[in-house]
Write a protein that holds these residues in place. Sequence first.
Motif, PDB file in Angstrom:
ATOM      1  N   ARG A 202       0.822  -1.201   0.000  1.00 21.09           N
ATOM      2  CA  ARG A 202       0.000   0.000   0.000  1.00 21.09           C
ATOM      3  C   ARG A 202       0.860   1.257   0.000  1.00 21.09           C
ATOM      4  O   ARG A 202       1.893   1.333   0.671  1.00 21.09           O
ATOM      5  CB  ARG A 202      -0.909   0.020   1.230  1.00 21.09           C
ATOM      6  N   MET A 203       0.415   2.242  -0.747  1.00 20.26           N
ATOM      7  CA  MET A 203       0.902   3.608  -0.626  1.00 20.26           C
ATOM      8  C   MET A 203      -0.291   4.461  -0.237  1.00 20.26           C
ATOM      9  O   MET A 203      -1.293   4.500  -0.958  1.00 20.26           O
ATOM     10  CB  MET A 203       1.498   4.125  -1.936  1.00 20.26           C
ATOM     11  N   ILE A 204      -0.214   5.126   0.908  1.00 15.65           N
ATOM     12  CA  ILE A 204      -1.288   6.010   1.335  1.00 15.65           C
ATOM     13  C   ILE A 204      -0.774   7.438   1.236  1.00 15.65           C
ATOM     14  O   ILE A 204       0.226   7.801   1.877  1.00 15.65           O
ATOM     15  CB  ILE A 204      -1.754   5.701   2.771  1.00 15.65           C
ATOM     16  N   ASP A 210      -2.157  18.908  -5.924  1.00 13.13           N
ATOM     17  CA  ASP A 210      -1.672  18.579  -7.259  1.00 13.13           C
ATOM     18  C   ASP A 210      -0.440  17.682  -7.208  1.00 13.13           C
ATOM     19  O   ASP A 210      -0.260  16.797  -8.061  1.00 13.13           O
ATOM     20  CB  ASP A 210      -1.393  19.847  -8.072  1.00 13.13           C
ATOM     21  N   PHE A 211       0.419  17.863  -6.200  1.00  9.07           N
ATOM     22  CA  PHE A 211       1.567  16.976  -6.056  1.00  9.07           C
ATOM     23  C   PHE A 211       1.109  15.542  -5.804  1.00  9.07           C
ATOM     24  O   PHE A 211       1.750  14.592  -6.241  1.00  9.07           O
ATOM     25  CB  PHE A 211       2.465  17.459  -4.914  1.00  9.07           C
ATOM     26  N   ALA A 212      -0.005  15.384  -5.083  1.00  7.18           N
ATOM     27  CA  ALA A 212      -0.524  14.053  -4.807  1.00  7.18           C
ATOM     28  C   ALA A 212      -0.967  13.358  -6.078  1.00  7.18           C
ATOM     29  O   ALA A 212      -0.772  12.151  -6.243  1.00  7.18           O
ATOM     30  CB  ALA A 212      -1.687  14.139  -3.821  1.00  7.18           C
ATOM     31  N   VAL A 216       0.358   9.725  -7.139  1.00  9.90           N
ATOM     32  CA  VAL A 216      -0.534   8.589  -7.370  1.00  9.90           C
ATOM     33  C   VAL A 216      -0.116   7.840  -8.627  1.00  9.90           C
ATOM     34  O   VAL A 216      -0.055   6.602  -8.651  1.00  9.90           O
ATOM     35  CB  VAL A 216      -1.997   9.069  -7.479  1.00  9.90           C
ATOM     36  N   ARG A 217       0.171   8.577  -9.689  1.00 10.54           N
ATOM     37  CA  ARG A 217       0.588   7.931 -10.934  1.00 10.54           C
ATOM     38  C   ARG A 217       1.913   7.192 -10.757  1.00 10.54           C
ATOM     39  O   ARG A 217       2.085   6.071 -11.247  1.00 10.54           O
ATOM     40  CB  ARG A 217       0.695   8.964 -12.055  1.00 10.54           C
ATOM     41  N   ARG A 240     -10.457  14.286  -9.632  1.00  4.70           N
ATOM     42  CA  ARG A 240      -9.096  14.799  -9.424  1.00  4.70           C
ATOM     43  C   ARG A 240      -8.053  13.690  -9.368  1.00  4.70           C
ATOM     44  O   ARG A 240      -6.884  13.919  -9.682  1.00  4.70           O
ATOM     45  CB  ARG A 240      -9.041  15.622  -8.129  1.00  4.70           C
ATOM     46  N   PHE A 241      -8.484  12.481  -8.990  1.00  7.85           N
ATOM     47  CA  PHE A 241      -7.538  11.379  -8.830  1.00  7.85           C
ATOM     48  C   PHE A 241      -8.061  10.119  -9.524  1.00  7.85           C
ATOM     49  O   PHE A 241      -8.364   9.106  -8.881  1.00  7.85           O
ATOM     50  CB  PHE A 241      -7.288  11.099  -7.343  1.00  7.85           C
TER      51      PHE A 241
END
Length: 374
Positions: A202-204, A210-212, A216-217, A240-241
């Motif tokens: 997992r990555m939380i 916008d950096f997030a 995420v990608r 947004r995501f």
Amino acid sequence: MLDLARPLREWIEEGRDFAVATVVAVGGSAPRPPGAALAVSADGTAVGSVSGGCVEGAVYDLCLQALQEGETLVERFGYSDEDAFAVGLTCGGTIDVMITPFAGGRRAERAALAAAARSEPVALARVVRGPSGLLGQALLVRPDGSSDGGLGGGPELDRAALDRAGALLDTGRTGTVELSEDGSHCPGGLTLLVESAAPPPRMIVFGAIDFAAALVRAGGFLGYHVTVCDARPVFATRARFPQADEIVVDWPDRYLRRTETDGRTVLCVLTHDAKFDIPLLTEALRLPVAYVGAMGSRRTHEDRNRRLRDVGVSERELARLRSPIGLDLGARTPEETAVSIAAEIIAARHGGTGAPLTGSGRPIHRADREPQPV
């Protein structure tokens, strides 16, 4: 094969002999990916599938043949429209299938099946192309770096396979690995199929900014299951995501307390807002996770550390915090910043230094390095 762990473990406990056909390579529009398997017991019972029906009958017969002859073999199936009675794939692709008899022995495979049936993370590396004496040889790899079995080519080959299989196990992926027979990482005379029985780590990402979106990608590219968490519903949205696996609207510290994490989980705190960061990091730095990083300037970092000490976070716990987050790449844009964060996560996972390889004189691959003090 590991996706059939539960029924195969039952066969092992019942003392049945069986053979397993595993897809080890695909080309074109193949119906099943590498790792898909069909197992056939000596009494004719079958479980699983290698092609969704196209060549199951032929593979079934090969499994019975392998049980009778006691030899591992590889067979290729492709598309044929020249002969209406030919066995082939209607989709136009090709698959290579390795058939392995399980009639005693096979310690590494049996241990891998038992672990996978217990839902324990494990990887199984098998030689699917190479000298006939090595074909089908297997190495079991655990998350702690221990192993069982061997590939029959000497300790250097086993060490290289352990390194590459461990990397796939880290991300819960199944894939093929090319090695030379002497164990060097350059593609050579051996192909290994590495099957992983583990969910992706997992990555939380905390903070729907916008950096997030860029992180995420990057996280998805690295094989993580990526969750975005933010207390503000106007920002934490699917629009947004779109590439996030999960979007959570909740206070970050409350969500972290109730969600599941483990020793592979990475936590990226991008909010740089004390009302979110302090309670969140107080929780995060006390969890046995792989990585905790927080965004912010040097000034923000110093103020954050002071506030964390004030609420009882110890110096030892603070030492786990990667802040300011990321490696010094000179990043400016969200995408460049995401690369710097991803690079630090990779370095933390594998013990890398983050220094340029040019002129370092250090071995490039982890298996070739001297052990480093902890």
